[in-house]
Design a protein around this motif. Structure first.
Motif: not given
Length: 494
Positions: A63-88
């Motif tokens: 029902e809701n296409p994923i256009a960006s990583l922020e769209d994953l936040l309401p979909m995944i029923p977990m609190t420990q989600i981090l969006i990062s572009n730091r490889s380390d």
């Protein structure tokens, strides 16, 4: 959720990860697009990954296409989600039971979802080395989150603070420091945290290894911080104003600052009436003194001080050694080392075999040594009692220290007799008074003298008299509880 800057190519790092056979990268087919997930299969629960992440993403994306990583936040029923572009940072999270989600295979940004596993963690958390007949049997296991959970069940107040530190350039081991805000002196907390953060180590294997790096001095056989596997002992220490820490992968908490008396106190002392608790504590301390000096006194008396032996005992003593060709010091060292061999062999073997070896080996070797005239019957009794007395020490590390110190005293007694033992005692007292635990005197309350703290040192006084926390810790809150007299009502008997 945080977003941070890139430090190096994520695709290059994933290429390095793929050298390991347990690193998986797979594409998830959604109705209008694909998502790419990467993870270490040995660090996460793949059944949870399928049910708690992949299945939910596939259903939500209808029902809701994923256009960006922020769209994953309401979909995944977990609190420990981090969006990062730091490889380390992504590297660190992947090593800590996280799954990386990318919108494109070569994307330099990803979402990290925590999906841990409990594989390899023993379910039994009964205490093994600090056993007590009376009282709880709850101990710790090798999972740090489970151990903190056990502590929060016992101390369920918001002032109970847990601070995490990462140590080890290769292992990045999680270390949790625990204390009660408003009770523990902030100086203790700051000093312990500073020492933990300043550790330069490649791999941390156990809390007892970190204990040696945090301790005030490494030039002593005495343990300066108390290691325990019992929850009630840690709870009591935190309530008294001390701090504690534990490493992930270790079942032992390290408590500090500690004093010399802490190592001879058993939690069982507080579960018995104070008269019995004090009596058994004194027995324990007497056993330590006997174990430390019994063999040395035997050497000193037989070598230099025959005149102190009563005449009624002198005959049996001479008869027991009449065929022994060795000097008393060689006789004692031979038997002490034999006891240590049996003890080490019994500790390294499986439980049932070790117990059998200890009993049978002790009887066979002792009887054979006497019949071969390698040692005397009297010394067999003394060394056996010394070995039994050393087991009365509740903390294993302090028991090892007592076992080690017997040998210097035996050598001093062989060289100078009673004077050598006295010199050894003087050096021991001077050494103990110079030791510190997290900057606090190790021999408190004897030195510096604090009469108010004697209520829970040699003796365990009634709870009505030990309602104050140890003064040498300088706790923020000095009173544990306010005892009130028990109201006793007279009953009329008809």
């Amino acid at each position: 959720m945080t977003k941070q800057t890139n430090s190096k190519s994520l695709s290059q790092m994933i290429g390095i990860f793929r050298q390991s056979s347990d690193f998986k990268t797979m594409a998830i087919a959604l109705p209008t697009q694909k998502l790419y997930i990467s993870y270490y299969s040995t660090l996460i629960d793949e059944s949870k990954l399928q049910h708690d992440l992949i299945w939910i993403l596939q259903e939500s994306a209808r029902e809701n296409p994923i256009a960006s990583l922020e769209d994953l936040l309401p979909m995944i029923p977990m609190t420990q989600i981090l969006i990062s572009n730091r490889s380390d940072e992504i590297h660190d999270k992947l090593m800590r039971c996280h799954v990386l989600i990318q919108l494109k295979r070569d994307a330099q940004e990803g979402a990290l979802v925590h999906i841990p596993t409990k594989f390899g963690i023993r379910p039994n958390n009964d205490t093994e080395n600090e056993f007590s007949v009376v009282g709880p049997k709850v101990g710790f296991i090798e999972d740090i989150d489970t151990n903190i959970h056990l502590m929060r069940l016992q101390i369920n107040i918001p002032e109970f603070v847990v601070k995490e530190v990462s140590i080890g350039s290769l292992s990045h081991t999680r270390v949790a420091m625990l204390y009660i805000d408003g009770v523990t002196n902030p100086e203790i907390v700051n000093r312990l945290e500073q020492r933990l953060r300043s550790i330069d180590l490649d791999v941390s294997y156990d809390s007892c290894q970190v204990d040696q790096l945090v301790a005030d001095s490494s030039m002593t056989p005495f343990p300066l911080l108390l290691a325990t596997e019992r929850r009630d002992r840690v709870v009591f220490a935190l309530a008294s104003g001390q701090a504690a820490f534990i490493c992930d992968g270790s079942p032992y908490f390290i408590i500090g600052p500690s004093t010399l008396f802490d190592f001879f106190i058993s939690p069982e002392d507080y579960y018995l009436p104070w008269v019995l608790g004090s009596f058994f504590r004194l027995i324990r301390m007497f056993g330590v003194v006997f174990s430390l000096f019994a063999s040395a006194l035997y050497v000193a008396i037989l070598t230099y001080h025959y005149e102190v032996v009563p005449h009624s005992l002198l005959g049996p003593l001479i008869y027991s050694r009449i065929h022994v060709p060795f000097l008393p010091v060689l006789e004692v060292i031979f038997l002490e080392i034999t006891i240590e061999f049996l003890r080490e062999a019994g500790a390294r073997l499986p439980t049932k075999i070790g117990q059998t070896l200890g009993i049978v080996g002790g009887i066979v070797v002792g009887q054979a040594a006497v019949e071969a005239a390698l040692t005397s019957n009297v010394l067999i009794i003394i060394v056996s009692l010394s070995a039994l007395a050393s087991f009365a020490t509740p903390i294993y590390k302090m028991a090892n220290t007592i076992r080690f110190l017997r040998f210097p005293f035996i050598l001093l007694a062989a060289v100078w007799g009673g004077l050598g033992i006295f010199i050894g005692i003087c050096f021991l007292f001077v050494h103990l008074t110079r030791l510190k635990s997290l900057g606090y005197p190790y021999t408190t309350p004897v030195y510096p003298l604090r009469p108010a703290d004697f209520k829970d040192s040699f003796l365990r006084m009634p709870f009505q008299q030990v309602n104050r926390r140890p003064g040498f810790l300088r706790p923020v809150s000095k009173v544990k509880y306010s005892p009130k007299p028990v109201k006793r009502h007279k009953q009329d008997w008809n």
